[in-house]
Design an enzyme around this catalytic site. Structure first.
Site, short mmCIF file in Angstrom:
data_model
loop_
_atom_site.label_atom_id
_atom_site.label_comp_id
_atom_site.label_asym_id
_atom_site.label_seq_id
_atom_site.Cartn_x
_atom_site.Cartn_y
_atom_site.Cartn_z
N ARG A 265 -5.88 3.01 18.37
CA ARG A 265 -5.56 1.59 18.30
C ARG A 265 -5.13 1.02 19.65
NH1 ARG A 265 -2.75 1.41 12.25
NH2 ARG A 265 -4.75 1.36 11.13
N ARG B 218 -7.95 13.30 12.25
CA ARG B 218 -6.53 13.02 12.44
C ARG B 218 -5.70 14.30 12.33
NH1 ARG B 218 -5.37 7.80 8.77
NH2 ARG B 218 -3.31 8.00 9.73
N LYS C 204 0.82 -1.21 0.00
CA LYS C 204 0.00 0.00 0.00
C LYS C 204 0.86 1.26 0.00
CE LYS C 204 -2.76 0.88 3.61
NZ LYS C 204 -2.92 2.27 4.10
N ASP D 180 2.44 -0.25 12.05
CA ASP D 180 1.25 -0.86 11.45
C ASP D 180 1.00 -2.28 11.96
OD1 ASP D 180 0.62 1.34 9.92
OD2 ASP D 180 1.72 0.66 8.16
N SER E 103 7.80 10.35 11.30
CA SER E 103 6.72 9.97 10.40
C SER E 103 7.20 9.99 8.96
CB SER E 103 5.54 10.94 10.56
OG SER E 103 4.62 10.80 9.48
N LYS F 90 -4.41 7.05 14.80
CA LYS F 90 -4.53 6.33 13.54
C LYS F 90 -6.01 6.29 13.13
CE LYS F 90 -0.25 5.21 12.66
NZ LYS F 90 0.41 5.62 11.38
#
Length: 432
Positions: A349, A119, A19, A318, A163, A345
């Site tokens: 999470r 976000r 992705k 992830d 990031s 996210k």
């Protein structure tokens, strides 16, 4: 979706294109001169959002299954879109496209679904504004109204948050800035953007010292179209790796999976730290990205560590939801710290993992920056996907390891990154 306990996973697992790499392939090809053919492009809803936004900006794109053809517009050839550009659920689309649009000299509005609009975007608004773009927002959240500038100022930027999306945003803006733009990175993040820029002919310079790496591009750079193939997604592979390792008698093989060092920490953690039996063979390079064949066998050896913290977090960001499930099978459990980024996210999470593990009977403790999960016998339960693709897929794995049936309402959100996940999983399962 209803998940029953499994005895093992067997066979060859066919995974979609990566992705992260697919996003970058489409965006950078759109900035290139010429036509690029992209094979094994990700079938995810997120990557479809990127293609749709590019088409709205005047980029000609052809689609034939997993093959995408991009007719590049050059670095500044994008036209103003009518109406808002909908990024769906994709933070990568929004943040990277913001970097490109900052230097286009047109006005654009980037928006998305409820999750994406919640976000944090100030982390890209701040540097892009310093470079000369005008960006309006709602308290640092989308929609982002971007008034691009054809005279962006080059800069050296040290982000406050590690990031790859911020890094990529700045580098893409730097391609249209006067002079050399640099991103100073203290914690290494995935480097797909740098690798693809080089593949398309851009001179990306890196200088390292003891504390940081400076990554630089010039505003004079020209991107030249060049065909490429997207490797299989290692983040998608992680769900099958964990399930196979935890189910004795499993034997799976995944071909042409991406082995980028900034993404492959999951292999080292599962094998070296948690005792999973993983073999890598047939290693080679595919358009500057290392790939290979991965084999995973069931059964765990004694673990060496039960912590994920510090720099490891950015390399595993992830995969942490499915690693939390793995923690229920480990003698020493699993502790995750320094992971506050997980709270912003597609869902929170940390909270989502803890709540669902508790519903399944796990012994788990929540912290502001992570959690501690102890070895537990999971019980089938009704869990919540929270509309988050990685939570849905992680708890499908949990359901394979549990006693009794597990129900996952809203499991269709897995299509954000892996539309065929449940079908591929079903075909690999050997039941009790």
């Amino acid at each position: 979706m209803f998940i029953l306990p499994a005895k093992a996973l067997k066979g060859n697992i066919a995974l979609p294109g990566d992705k992260s790499i697919s996003h970058r392939a489409a965006l950078l090809s759109a900035m290139a001169v010429g036509v690029t053919r992209i094979d094994n492009f990700a079938t995810s809803a997120d990557c479809a959002s990127t293609l749709e936004c590019l088409e709205r900006l005047g980029v000609e794109i052809g689609r034939d299954g997993p093959t995408v053809t991009v007719h590049g517009s050059g670095k500044t050839g994008f036209r103003q879109a009518e109406g808002h550009l909908d990024c769906g659920n994709s933070g990568t689309t929004m943040r990277l496209l913001a970097g490109i649009l900052a230097g286009q000299g047109i006005e654009s509005v980037l928006t998305g679904d409820d999750s994406l609009r919640s976000r944090p975007m100030q982390r890209v608004i701040k540097p892009l504004t310093a470079m000369g773009a005008a960006i309006g927002s709602e308290n640092g959240r989308a929609p982002l109204a971007i008034h691009g500038s054809k005279s962006l100022r080059a800069m050296a930027y040290r982000p406050e948050v590690a990031s790859a999306q911020i890094k990529s945003c700045i580098l893409l803006a730097g391609l249209n800035a006067k002079g050399e733009t640099s991103l100073i990175e203290e914690v290494p993040t995935r480097d797909h953007t740098e690798r693809m820029l080089r593949w398309l002919g851009v001179d990306v310079r890196e200088t390292r010292d003891e504390d940081a790496t400076k990554i630089s591009v010039s505003g004079d750079s020209v991107l030249t179209a060049k065909d490429l193939t997207v490797p299989a997604d290692i983040s998608a592979a992680a769900f099958f790796m964990v399930a196979a390792a935890c189910l004795p008698g499993s034997q799976i093989e995944i071909r042409n999976v991406g082995l980028n060092p900034t993404r492959s920490a999951i292999i080292e953690v599962l094998s070296r730290n948690f005792g999973a039996a993983i073999d890598i063979s047939e290693q080679h390079e595919l358009n500057n990205e290392p790939v290979g064949t991965m084999s995973v066998r069931g059964g765990l050896l004694p673990q060496q560590s039960n912590q994920i913290k510090g720099r490891m977090v950015s390399e595993l960001i992830d995969e942490i939801p499915v690693l939390a499930v793995f923690g229920t099978q480990l003698e020493g459990g699993l502790e995750v710290r320094d992971a506050t980024e997980l709270r912003v996210k597609e869902s929170d999470r940390i909270a989502a993992v803890v709540e669902n593990l508790k519903r399944m009977g796990a012994d788990v403790e929540e912290f502001h920056d992570g959690f501690l999960v102890r070895k537990s016998q999971l019980r089938g339960a009704r869990v919540d996907s929270f509309g988050d693709h990685r939570i849905a897929m992680a708890f499908a794995v949990a359901g394979l390891l549990a006693e009794g049936e597990t129900e996952i309402p809203g499991a269709e959100c897995a299509a954000v990154s892996f539309p065929g996940f449940f079908e591929v999983l079903q075909n690999a399962i050997v039941y009790q």
